[in-house]
Design a protein around this motif. Structure first.
Motif, mmCIF file in Angstrom:
data_model
loop_
_atom_site.group_PDB
_atom_site.id
_atom_site.type_symbol
_atom_site.label_atom_id
_atom_site.label_comp_id
_atom_site.label_asym_id
_atom_site.label_seq_id
_atom_site.Cartn_x
_atom_site.Cartn_y
_atom_site.Cartn_z
ATOM 1 N N ARG A 1 -40.242 11.358 106.395
ATOM 2 C CA ARG A 1 -38.873 10.994 106.775
ATOM 3 C C ARG A 1 -37.843 11.949 106.192
ATOM 4 N NH1 ARG A 1 -40.504 5.506 105.772
ATOM 5 N NH2 ARG A 1 -40.813 4.486 107.762
ATOM 6 N N CYS A 2 -38.280 12.807 105.293
ATOM 7 C CA CYS A 2 -37.354 13.711 104.636
ATOM 8 C C CYS A 2 -36.703 14.616 105.662
ATOM 9 C CB CYS A 2 -38.113 14.544 103.610
ATOM 10 S SG CYS A 2 -37.036 15.609 102.650
ATOM 11 N N HIS A 3 -35.397 14.896 105.453
ATOM 12 C CA HIS A 3 -34.668 15.747 106.384
ATOM 13 C C HIS A 3 -34.796 17.219 106.042
ATOM 14 C CE1 HIS A 3 -31.890 12.583 108.390
ATOM 15 N NE2 HIS A 3 -33.115 12.130 108.242
ATOM 16 N N PHE A 4 -35.579 17.507 105.018
ATOM 17 C CA PHE A 4 -35.779 18.898 104.637
ATOM 18 C C PHE A 4 -37.240 19.283 104.810
ATOM 19 C CE2 PHE A 4 -32.093 17.344 102.417
ATOM 20 C CZ PHE A 4 -31.164 18.344 102.687
ATOM 21 N N ARG A 5 -37.479 20.559 104.868
ATOM 22 C CA ARG A 5 -38.844 21.033 105.071
ATOM 23 C C ARG A 5 -39.691 20.842 103.834
ATOM 24 N NH1 ARG A 5 -37.905 26.872 106.868
ATOM 25 N NH2 ARG A 5 -39.691 27.104 105.517
ATOM 26 N N HIS A 6 -40.950 20.533 104.019
ATOM 27 C CA HIS A 6 -41.860 20.364 102.888
ATOM 28 C C HIS A 6 -42.852 21.507 102.784
ATOM 29 C CE1 HIS A 6 -41.120 15.807 102.121
ATOM 30 N NE2 HIS A 6 -40.117 16.564 101.758
ATOM 31 N N SER A 7 -42.745 22.488 103.657
ATOM 32 C CA SER A 7 -43.613 23.658 103.521
ATOM 33 C C SER A 7 -42.739 24.867 103.237
ATOM 34 C CB SER A 7 -44.437 23.869 104.791
ATOM 35 O OG SER A 7 -43.574 24.168 105.866
ATOM 36 N N LEU A 8 -43.240 25.731 102.381
ATOM 37 C CA LEU A 8 -42.440 26.886 101.972
ATOM 38 C C LEU A 8 -42.561 28.029 102.971
ATOM 39 C CD1 LEU A 8 -43.299 26.787 98.176
ATOM 40 C CD2 LEU A 8 -41.206 26.002 99.268
ATOM 41 N N SER A 9 -43.539 27.976 103.850
ATOM 42 C CA SER A 9 -43.760 29.100 104.758
ATOM 43 C C SER A 9 -42.832 29.028 105.971
ATOM 44 C CB SER A 9 -45.205 29.121 105.227
ATOM 45 O OG SER A 9 -45.520 27.873 105.806
#
Ligand SMILES: [Zn+2]
Ligand SMILES: [Zn+2]
Length: 74
Positions: free
Chosen positions: A66-74
């Motif tokens: 549900r997070c509005h930000f990305r969870h992968s750094l790539s």
């Protein structure tokens, strides 16, 4: 879980309703009882364009998918 506070009202199907066809919360349930009740999720225009601060600092983000930000750094 934080489903009851911010704007997630009826954007996901009710688990209880899907499993049993009924829900103790009835019309007051925060989740959709059927596809006709399901609302489109209104996303921030910059939705997932920035990496989540929690992930950047090495913490598991409590918002998960549900997070509005990305969870992968790539
Ligand atoms: Zn329900
Ligand atoms: Zn996050």
């Amino acid at each position: 879980m934080d489903v009851f506070n911010q704007g997630m009202y009826k954007t996901e199907l009710c688990n209880k309703w899907q499993e049993t066809g009924t829900c103790p919360y009835g019309p007051h349930c925060q989740f959709a009882h059927g596809l006709s009740e399901l609302r489109p999720v209104i996303r921030h225009p910059r939705y997932k364009t920035q990496v989540c601060r929690m992930v950047l600092s090495g913490v598991t983000c409590p918002y998960g998918h549900r997070c509005h930000f990305r969870h992968s750094l790539s």
